[in-house]
Each structure stands twice: as structure tokens, then as C-alpha cells.
Design an enzyme around this catalytic site. Structure first.
Site, PDB file in Angstrom:
ATOM      1  CB  ALA A  70       8.833  -3.968   9.326  1.00 40.92           C
ATOM      2  CG  HIS A 114       4.838  -1.912   0.951  1.00 41.34           C
ATOM      3  ND1 HIS A 114       3.737  -1.115   1.111  1.00 41.34           N
ATOM      4  CD2 HIS A 114       5.427  -1.502  -0.202  1.00 41.34           C
ATOM      5  CE1 HIS A 114       3.659  -0.258   0.107  1.00 41.34           C
ATOM      6  NE2 HIS A 114       4.667  -0.478  -0.711  1.00 41.34           N
TER       7      HIS A 114
END
EC number: 6.5.1.4
Length: 352
Positions: free
Chosen positions: A299, A322
Site C-alpha cells: 500500500a 508509512h
């Protein structure tokens, strides 16, 4: 000039890598400050330097602050150039993280880029080379991305010495919407083995590779068998290749994947091979049972490509720091706005 606070969000090396890659794409000069400010050893590390040097070489950038421990970086790109490049990261610096720093810029080269890179292929805190090849690049192909990597020799921590060749072609990116396959999330109404002839093997099989260097052949075999047993308990078929080699460095690992969901684990002294295999398998099962289109690691990697391609989306079980940080950095460079909404217990991330 775009100024980026390197301590924002996750505040690690990925923020710097994404900023540099998008600087190369847009031609915008950047200044990154407070690099890795909240980490135990702040500033740039040796493996960051090699990635940034490579990016600078490929786009003819003027750079300052390129030294170990530096908390500021100035990067002014000129033009992304194709050609052949030989890079030695030294010891076990991550090859995949180096590639992460330049890959978003490579669709925009005039001619193909050929890289030979030495360093770590299977090291902690970075995607394994098998994950990059079989999950990341396969996902990027859906945007029209044209790149491939070939493993020549594995490199483990601490000696490294791994070798990879990579080829990237100029290409035009286009949007893509990642959707979960029916085989990802199993329910009582969709038990294993039901459906069209051949559907089980197509939808349910997990692929993987278990490997070791300078260790007894039973080590990668035990890793694979442990993972395979756990998959069978969970109702999945698995086909895991086992390889035992004698490379420059010593180590072991296993990478497993199905579609756009993957997991990996690395061996270490005192850790039984069975636990290594089980750890990687548990990671994959967790992702598949969530029913999302992509795993949590893929992702965050997809974010800059989605912005460059336009009109794209995916679902993921958790929006990590992240990923959120990568969204923020990407929005500093490109005229895009990501949308995030919760949907059926998942997060849907879309742009364009």
C-alpha cells in the site's frame, strides 16, 4: 524550491527516498530538513547515501548534504537519463530500498535504464528481492510500468555481496483500481474447493521461495514445510520452491505471496527454521483473511505511482504511518489529493 520536514509522520528514510524520486520526476529542487530526527541515530545512514548518489547520477542533480549523519539534504535535478549503471552499496545495504528511491522516476527516461547492483537482497526492515519481483513489480505493471529485476546472487546481513540486475523502460502510466479477488477472503459461503473446475488452484494457491546460503539444506526445507503446514491448516494450497546455495554471505529467508499480498521472514542465529516459515505464513494469512486488495507494505509503495498514473485506488486492512507519510510527501509535489474512507472494515485509498 520545495521544503520538506524530514521528521514528519513516520519520519524515516522512506520519506527522503520518495521526496527525491518525485523531485526527479517534477524537476523541482528540494530541501529536506530534520532527516530521521527522532531515530536513535539521526541523519542519513550509509545505505541512504548510495541510493541518493544513484538518484543524483541518473538525473544529473546538484546535491549537498550527502554525508553520513547529515540532517539536511539539497537536491536539484536536471534531466533523467537512461543508460547503464553499476552500483555497489557495500556490505548488506538494501538493494530494494535503493531501487525504491529511483523507480518512480524511471518511466520518464528517454531510453532504458540498466542497473547492476551489489548489496543486500534479503535484509531486515526492507522488502525482499522476491517481494519486489513478485508483488511490487507485478502490481506496478497494472499501471503500465515497465521494469524487471533478475536475482544473480543473494546477499544477507551482515556481509551482503548480493547481486541483482534490473532493467527499466520508458513507459506511459495509466490508472488502475485494485480489487480483492474472491479467493482472498474466505467465508462459510466460499469454502475451499467449491466453484468452477480449476478455480481452487487459481484462487487459493500461495506461491513462495525458501532459501539459504552456506547452511545445511534442511534449513530452507524446514522453513518451507512449516509455512506449508500452516497454510494447509488455514485452507490454502501452497507451492514453495526450496533453494540451497553457497554465496558470499550466510543466511536464510522465505518470501510468500498470493496476488498483491505477501509476507517474508529472515532466519537468524538461534531462531528455529520452523519459526521463520511460520512467521512469514502468518503474515500472508492475516492479509488474505482481511479481504483487502493489497497488503499493508505494498500500500505505501503504491502511493507515488498512483499519483503519477491518476484515477487509481486500492483497499487495505490498515493505513500505516508509512502510507500516510507517503501520501503527505506525494501531495507536496503533485497536484493531487488522496481520499481515504473506511469501507466494510477496510480502508479505501483513491486518487484522481
Amino acid at each position: 524550491m520545495i521544503e520538506i520536514d524530514g521528521s514528519y509522520g513516520e519520519g524515516g528514510g522512506q520519506l527522503v527516498r520518495t521526496a527525491v524520486a518525485l523531485s526527479a520526476v517534477t524537476g523541482e529542487e528540494i530541501k529536506v530538513t530534520n532527516i530521521r530526527e527522532n531515530r536513535p541515530n539521526p541523519g542519513l545512514k550509509q545505505q541512504h547515501l548510495k541510493a541518493l548518489e544513484t538518484a543524483a547520477k541518473i538525473c544529473g542533480a546538484r546535491v549537498s548534504g550527502l554525508s553520513q549523519g547529515s540532517s539536511e539534504l539539497f537536491f536539484a535535478p536536471v534531466e533523467i537519463k537512461g543508460g547503464k549503471y553499476n552500483i555497489d552499496i557495500g556490505t548488506a545495504g538494501s538493494i530494494t530500498l535503493l531501487l525504491q528511491c529511483i523507480m518512480p522516476a524511471l518511466p520518464f527516461v528517454e531510453e532504458k535504464v540498466e542497473l547492476t547492483i551489489r548489496g543486500g537482497t534479503d535484509v531486515a526492515w526492507s522488502p525482499t528481492i522476491d517481494y519486489l519481483k513478485h508483488v511490487t513489480l507485478r502490481a506496478l505493471e497494472q499501471f503500465g510500468y515497465a521494469g524487471s529485476v533478475t536475482l544473480k546472487e543473494r546477499g544477507y546481513y551482515p556481509r551482503g555481496g548480493g547481486s541483482v540486475s534490473a532493467v527499466f523502460e520508458p513507459c506511459k502510466l495509466h490508472g488502475f483500481h485494485f480489487r480483492k479477488t474472491e479467493g482472498n477472503k474466505k467465508t462459510e459461503s466460499n469454502p475451499v474447493g467449491e466453484g468452477l473446475k480449476g478455480e481452487k488452484s487459481m484462487m487459493e494457491e500461495i506461491i513462495g521461495v525458501s532459501h539459504a546460503s552456506n547452511l545445511p539444506a534442511h534449513v530452507p526445507a524446514r522453513q518451507a514445510e512449516s509455512a506449508r503446514s500452516l497454510f494447509l491448516e488455514a485452507g490454502y494450497d501452497a507451492r514453495i520452491d526450496v533453494s540451497s546455495s553457497e554465496f558470499f554471505s550466510t543466511g536464510s529467508g522465505i518470501t510468500l505471496w498470493k496476488g498483491y499480498c505477501g509476507g517474508s521472514a529472515l532466519g537468524k542465529k538461534g531462531l528455529p527454521a520452523e519459526k521463520v516459515g511460520r512467521q512469514a505464513a502468518e503474515e500472508v494469512i492475516k492479509e488474505l483473511r482481511a479481504g483487502a486488495a493489497v497488503d499493508i507494505h505494498l500500500a505505501d509503495q503504491l502511493i507515488p505511482y498512483m499519483a503519477l498514473a491518476g484515477n487509481s485506488s486500492f483497499t487495505v486492512r490498515e493505513l500505516t504511518l508509512h502510507a500516510a507519510t507517503n501520501i503527505w510527501v506525494t501531495e507536496q509535489f503533485l497536484d493531487v489529493k488522496f481520499k481515504i474512507k473506511e469501507k466494510e472494515g477496510l480502508f479505501e485509498v483513491s486518487v484522481g
